[in-house]
Design a protein around this motif. Sequence first.
Motif, PDB file in Angstrom:
ATOM      1  N   THR A   1       0.884  -1.162   0.000  1.00  0.00           N
ATOM      2  CA  THR A   1       0.000   0.000   0.000  1.00  0.00           C
ATOM      3  C   THR A   1       0.928   1.219   0.000  1.00  0.00           C
ATOM      4  OG1 THR A   1      -0.076   0.403   2.393  1.00  0.00           O
ATOM      5  CG2 THR A   1      -1.622  -1.232   1.523  1.00  0.00           C
TER       6      THR A   1
ATOM      7  N   LYS B   1      -4.308   3.717  21.292  1.00  0.00           N
ATOM      8  CA  LYS B   1      -4.692   2.355  20.899  1.00  0.00           C
ATOM      9  C   LYS B   1      -3.487   1.540  20.437  1.00  0.00           C
ATOM     10  CE  LYS B   1      -5.874   0.847  16.969  1.00  0.00           C
ATOM     11  NZ  LYS B   1      -5.201  -0.455  16.967  1.00  0.00           N
ATOM     12  N   ILE B   2      -2.580   2.210  19.738  1.00  0.00           N
ATOM     13  CA  ILE B   2      -1.415   1.509  19.193  1.00  0.00           C
ATOM     14  C   ILE B   2      -0.535   0.942  20.302  1.00  0.00           C
ATOM     15  CG2 ILE B   2       0.148   3.494  19.038  1.00  0.00           C
ATOM     16  CD1 ILE B   2       0.955   2.495  16.251  1.00  0.00           C
TER      17      ILE B   2
ATOM     18  N   ASN C   1       2.462   4.198   9.940  1.00  0.00           N
ATOM     19  CA  ASN C   1       1.143   3.924  10.508  1.00  0.00           C
ATOM     20  C   ASN C   1       0.138   4.993  10.131  1.00  0.00           C
ATOM     21  OD1 ASN C   1       0.590   1.489  12.174  1.00  0.00           O
ATOM     22  ND2 ASN C   1       2.583   2.018  13.013  1.00  0.00           N
ATOM     23  N   LEU C   2       0.620   6.177   9.846  1.00  0.00           N
ATOM     24  CA  LEU C   2      -0.227   7.261   9.345  1.00  0.00           C
ATOM     25  C   LEU C   2       0.447   7.802   8.098  1.00  0.00           C
ATOM     26  CD1 LEU C   2      -1.073   9.120  12.693  1.00  0.00           C
ATOM     27  CD2 LEU C   2      -2.611   7.719  11.312  1.00  0.00           C
ATOM     28  N   PRO C   3      -0.282   8.524   7.268  1.00  0.00           N
ATOM     29  CA  PRO C   3       0.340   9.055   6.053  1.00  0.00           C
ATOM     30  C   PRO C   3       1.561   9.908   6.397  1.00  0.00           C
ATOM     31  CG  PRO C   3      -2.035   9.348   5.986  1.00  0.00           C
ATOM     32  CD  PRO C   3      -1.704   8.876   7.373  1.00  0.00           C
TER      33      PRO C   3
ATOM     34  N   THR D   1      -7.294   7.110  19.425  1.00  0.00           N
ATOM     35  CA  THR D   1      -7.642   6.036  18.506  1.00  0.00           C
ATOM     36  C   THR D   1      -6.548   5.831  17.476  1.00  0.00           C
ATOM     37  OG1 THR D   1      -9.943   6.692  18.713  1.00  0.00           O
ATOM     38  CG2 THR D   1      -9.417   5.224  16.901  1.00  0.00           C
ATOM     39  N   ILE D   2      -5.886   6.928  17.125  1.00  0.00           N
ATOM     40  CA  ILE D   2      -5.081   6.869  15.911  1.00  0.00           C
ATOM     41  C   ILE D   2      -3.657   7.411  16.075  1.00  0.00           C
ATOM     42  CG2 ILE D   2      -5.781   9.122  15.008  1.00  0.00           C
ATOM     43  CD1 ILE D   2      -6.236   7.661  12.315  1.00  0.00           C
TER      44      ILE D   2
ATOM     45  N   GLN E   1       1.550   3.032   2.264  1.00  0.00           N
ATOM     46  CA  GLN E   1       2.252   3.151   3.551  1.00  0.00           C
ATOM     47  C   GLN E   1       3.034   1.914   3.941  1.00  0.00           C
ATOM     48  OE1 GLN E   1      -0.571   4.649   6.484  1.00  0.00           O
ATOM     49  NE2 GLN E   1      -1.522   5.887   4.898  1.00  0.00           N
TER      50      GLN E   1
ATOM     51  N   ARG F   1       7.252   1.398   6.663  1.00  0.00           N
ATOM     52  CA  ARG F   1       5.947   1.119   7.225  1.00  0.00           C
ATOM     53  C   ARG F   1       5.545   2.380   7.984  1.00  0.00           C
ATOM     54  NH1 ARG F   1       1.186   0.869   8.372  1.00  0.00           N
ATOM     55  NH2 ARG F   1       0.188  -0.861   9.475  1.00  0.00           N
TER      56      ARG F   1
ATOM     57  N   THR G   1      -0.229  14.917  11.490  1.00  0.00           N
ATOM     58  CA  THR G   1      -1.496  15.617  11.650  1.00  0.00           C
ATOM     59  C   THR G   1      -2.621  14.588  11.717  1.00  0.00           C
ATOM     60  OG1 THR G   1      -0.638  17.460  10.376  1.00  0.00           O
ATOM     61  CG2 THR G   1      -3.028  17.348  10.638  1.00  0.00           C
TER      62      THR G   1
ATOM     63  N   PRO H   1      -6.692  13.402  11.788  1.00  0.00           N
ATOM     64  CA  PRO H   1      -7.962  13.876  11.231  1.00  0.00           C
ATOM     65  C   PRO H   1      -8.888  14.371  12.339  1.00  0.00           C
ATOM     66  CG  PRO H   1      -7.926  11.489  11.314  1.00  0.00           C
ATOM     67  CD  PRO H   1      -6.555  11.946  11.735  1.00  0.00           C
TER      68      PRO H   1
END
Lengths: 396, 95
Positions: free
Chosen positions: A56, A258-259, A83-85, A195-196, A58, A81, A186, A188
């Motif tokens: 993908t 969460k991670i 985890n976020l863009p 969560t992210i 990422q 790898r 950054t 969302p």
Amino acid sequence: MIGQHPINRRKFLLTTGGTAAGAAAVGLMPARALAQAKPLPAYADWKKPDAMIVHTAQTLETTRAGMGSPAITPADILYVRNNLPAPSADITADPDAWEIAFEGVGEPGTMSLGDLKTYGVESIACVLQCSGNGRAFFDHETSGTQWSVGAAGNVFWTGVPLRRVVAAMGGPSASARFLTGTGGETLPEGLDPTTIIVERSVPTSALDVALIAFELNGEPLPVAHGGPARLVVPGYYGVNNVKYIKKIAFTEEESPAKIQQSGYRMRPVGESGAPGQPSMYEMSVKSWVTAPLMDVSSGRVVIQGVAMGGVSAVSGVDVSLDGGGSWKAAEFTGPDLGAYAWRPFELVTDLSVGTHVVASRATNAAGDSQPENFPPNHRGYGNNGWKAHAIELTVS
Amino acid sequence: MLLAVAGSAAADDIARGKALFTGEASPPCGLCHTLADAGTEGAIGPVLDDLKPDAARVAATVTQGVGVMPAYAEILPASDIAALAAYVSSATGAQ
């Protein structure tokens, strides 16, 4: 010419033929070749496309053949790898201006990378490896990228030793049990940040070896690998090496993200992730073969690969040419770059016509050796079983 | 007749999956994923129109989570996860 063909989830067939057409004629154009059709994402378009599998945008894997067995992995074939863009490359335009906040120390504060460099700079060679490297070799269904061996590389990091900075700031707070790093991506809107957010806590003992890295293999750290600054914890799985590091805190509790809480936890198949389970921290002893080079006329074969010790220096590698029935000691062909680095190895041998199952099994200074099989686990983490990483080599 | 019934059930699943994808799941999938059929342009996770995951992969990923993606097994009933799998695999043409 060597063709490489996965024949199932557990084995790879490496054929030797006179021509590329010979290899292609086997008719096993692998799924990974199709995956390669995806273009490299813009933030990593400087990678060598022939050596990369684009799972993908990422998740970019180094091909087994493309990895080779270098002492140091060139950045342009190193896996990615995110985890976020990845943030805009603009953040690497002026690395020294990048600011990092420090909390949970005697005198909390924010410092620029330029100022941090005045505490001194060190370099270290270490393996960077995703927790899920080897996931593709498990038989059970796992979510996440199906990495085979290519979510790993051995690189030089240059950075500021975190222990010096923290000592100057009065040391960690007395109650601190974790070193918590927060990424600067950054997030969302409309989503609970925990969560992210990429925020990982590792035991404070990591302070002894952690770096705030700003160079990769002697070059400014590119945004694809966490530039302008990345927390590097030698010997720890990739996820703990937080990219775009914006905050370093010494905390009594693990991050609520969460991670950290439920992600990257080793647990039995079918079980949900939870804080009580082992977190993916220290890497284990591991090796794999990357490049048999063959003289078809004589059957002379040079088995090459890479071997790492995890958090204890790799001390030896054995190679089996008969699927683990018997083993021969391989030789290291690259320098000892420290406990956290990998070393290339080689075994020169003669093989008869036919198919041979070639496996490697590394041992580290602590006496740990790779198991034959690593137990299946829910997310397919930590696979260092030598059997799953074996290849089939055909001499014709 | 049987086919018609099966088709109708599948259509219900797909409609339910789309509703979950665009808003009813919490967090909704579209917040992080781009999927043309759903009209979402999330830029956090993979672009599903490119990834084209089949239903089994969607179900496994939604159930277990990946990286920063939550494990929706703790958030959604199995029937909703199945509906999402049916919808996403259908919308991307994977199935």
